[in-house]
Scaffold this motif. Sequence first.
Motif, PDB file in Angstrom:
ATOM      1  N   THR A   1       2.567  27.030 -22.440  1.00 38.08           N
ATOM      2  CA  THR A   1       3.629  26.041 -22.206  1.00 38.08           C
ATOM      3  C   THR A   1       4.516  26.517 -21.055  1.00 38.08           C
ATOM      4  N   LEU A   2       5.326  25.590 -20.550  1.00 33.09           N
ATOM      5  CA  LEU A   2       6.211  25.881 -19.419  1.00 33.09           C
ATOM      6  C   LEU A   2       7.663  25.836 -19.861  1.00 33.09           C
ATOM      7  N   ILE A   3       8.453  26.758 -19.353  1.00 29.69           N
ATOM      8  CA  ILE A   3       9.910  26.733 -19.583  1.00 29.69           C
ATOM      9  C   ILE A   3      10.526  26.158 -18.311  1.00 29.69           C
ATOM     10  N   THR A   4      11.356  25.142 -18.462  1.00 35.63           N
ATOM     11  CA  THR A   4      11.913  24.444 -17.297  1.00 35.63           C
ATOM     12  C   THR A   4      13.440  24.416 -17.351  1.00 35.63           C
ATOM     13  N   ARG A   5      14.033  24.187 -16.181  1.00 35.43           N
ATOM     14  CA  ARG A   5      15.487  24.061 -16.108  1.00 35.43           C
ATOM     15  C   ARG A   5      15.852  23.309 -14.834  1.00 35.43           C
ATOM     16  N   GLY A   6      16.876  22.489 -14.911  1.00 34.97           N
ATOM     17  CA  GLY A   6      17.405  21.835 -13.725  1.00 34.97           C
ATOM     18  C   GLY A   6      18.147  22.840 -12.858  1.00 34.97           C
ATOM     19  N   ASP A   7      18.037  22.724 -11.541  1.00 39.71           N
ATOM     20  CA  ASP A   7      18.691  23.675 -10.632  1.00 39.71           C
ATOM     21  C   ASP A   7      20.198  23.736 -10.849  1.00 39.71           C
ATOM     22  N   ASN A   8      20.776  22.638 -11.306  1.00 37.38           N
ATOM     23  CA  ASN A   8      22.226  22.549 -11.473  1.00 37.38           C
ATOM     24  C   ASN A   8      22.657  22.824 -12.921  1.00 37.38           C
ATOM     25  N   ASN A   9      21.696  23.190 -13.781  1.00 34.38           N
ATOM     26  CA  ASN A   9      21.995  23.446 -15.197  1.00 34.38           C
ATOM     27  C   ASN A   9      22.122  24.937 -15.454  1.00 34.38           C
TER      28      ASN A   9
ATOM     29  N   PRO B   1      22.212  20.700  -5.697  1.00 32.91           N
ATOM     30  CA  PRO B   1      22.436  19.797  -4.559  1.00 32.91           C
ATOM     31  C   PRO B   1      21.175  19.440  -3.781  1.00 32.91           C
ATOM     32  N   LYS B   2      20.046  20.129  -4.061  1.00 34.20           N
ATOM     33  CA  LYS B   2      18.843  19.884  -3.260  1.00 34.20           C
ATOM     34  C   LYS B   2      18.270  18.491  -3.489  1.00 34.20           C
ATOM     35  N   TYR B   3      18.268  18.046  -4.744  1.00 35.13           N
ATOM     36  CA  TYR B   3      17.731  16.723  -5.084  1.00 35.13           C
ATOM     37  C   TYR B   3      18.799  15.932  -5.834  1.00 35.13           C
ATOM     38  N   PRO B   4      19.781  15.375  -5.121  1.00 36.58           N
ATOM     39  CA  PRO B   4      20.862  14.635  -5.788  1.00 36.58           C
ATOM     40  C   PRO B   4      20.374  13.274  -6.288  1.00 36.58           C
ATOM     41  N   PRO B   5      21.185  12.568  -7.087  1.00 32.79           N
ATOM     42  CA  PRO B   5      20.801  11.227  -7.531  1.00 32.79           C
ATOM     43  C   PRO B   5      20.452  10.336  -6.337  1.00 32.79           C
ATOM     44  N   GLY B   6      19.404   9.532  -6.517  1.00 34.62           N
ATOM     45  CA  GLY B   6      18.960   8.647  -5.442  1.00 34.62           C
ATOM     46  C   GLY B   6      17.826   9.217  -4.630  1.00 34.62           C
ATOM     47  N   THR B   7      17.474  10.502  -4.856  1.00 36.06           N
ATOM     48  CA  THR B   7      16.356  11.102  -4.123  1.00 36.06           C
ATOM     49  C   THR B   7      15.041  10.500  -4.609  1.00 36.06           C
ATOM     50  N   PHE B   8      14.189  10.144  -3.659  1.00 36.56           N
ATOM     51  CA  PHE B   8      12.876   9.556  -3.937  1.00 36.56           C
ATOM     52  C   PHE B   8      11.876  10.702  -4.015  1.00 36.56           C
ATOM     53  N   LEU B   9      11.246  10.887  -5.178  1.00 34.74           N
ATOM     54  CA  LEU B   9      10.296  11.984  -5.372  1.00 34.74           C
ATOM     55  C   LEU B   9       8.868  11.465  -5.344  1.00 34.74           C
TER      56      LEU B   9
END
Length: 198
Positions: free
Chosen positions: A114-122, A62-70
């Motif tokens: 290398t970096l391991i990444t994940r979405g906060d909501n995944n 929920p921290k960066y929902p769709p529409g957030t300008f980064l």
Amino acid sequence: MGEQDRSRTPAGSRTRRGLAAVSRLVTLALLLVLVFAALALILVPRATGSQTYTVLTNSMAPKYPPGTFLVVKPEPFAQLRYGDVITFQLESGKPAVESHRIVGFASTQGGEKTLITRGDNNDVNDPNPVRELQVKGKLFYAVPYVGFIANALGNTDRSLWMSVGAAALICYGAVLIVRTLRGMRRSRGAENPGEGPA
């Protein structure tokens, strides 16, 4: 007997002064919002060499929902840390990007970090580790909802629109300041009609 002109009574005068004060406060608040918008969305990204992106999916909610300008600032690969949000190419050299959080580090058989990444909501990590040449930068700051407007302007002409927007905001701010100053002078003149050169 005719009706009394209420605008000339002390109560009418106080009402007019009160409305003028409210109008000035609203104008000042609007000006501050416009200045903040110009700084956060246009001037700071340009001054820092940052790139701007819009969140399109729920993967960082929920921290960066769709529409957030980064606003994503270039960062040396060696300085990226666990927990940083980065924007990276899904495939090296291709335009599609994603913004996810660093949740670990790994290395290739050749020793490349290398970096391991994940979405906060995944629930699971991204399938492919991220290499240095894929990283566009680290999240500098985010502004909610503004990304929808940026997307409406289109990616190709965004930098042109941002320049036009900056100029328009500055001009509008100048007009608001001039109007406010004129309004203040008028109200002072209305309060002291007898003052002036003899």
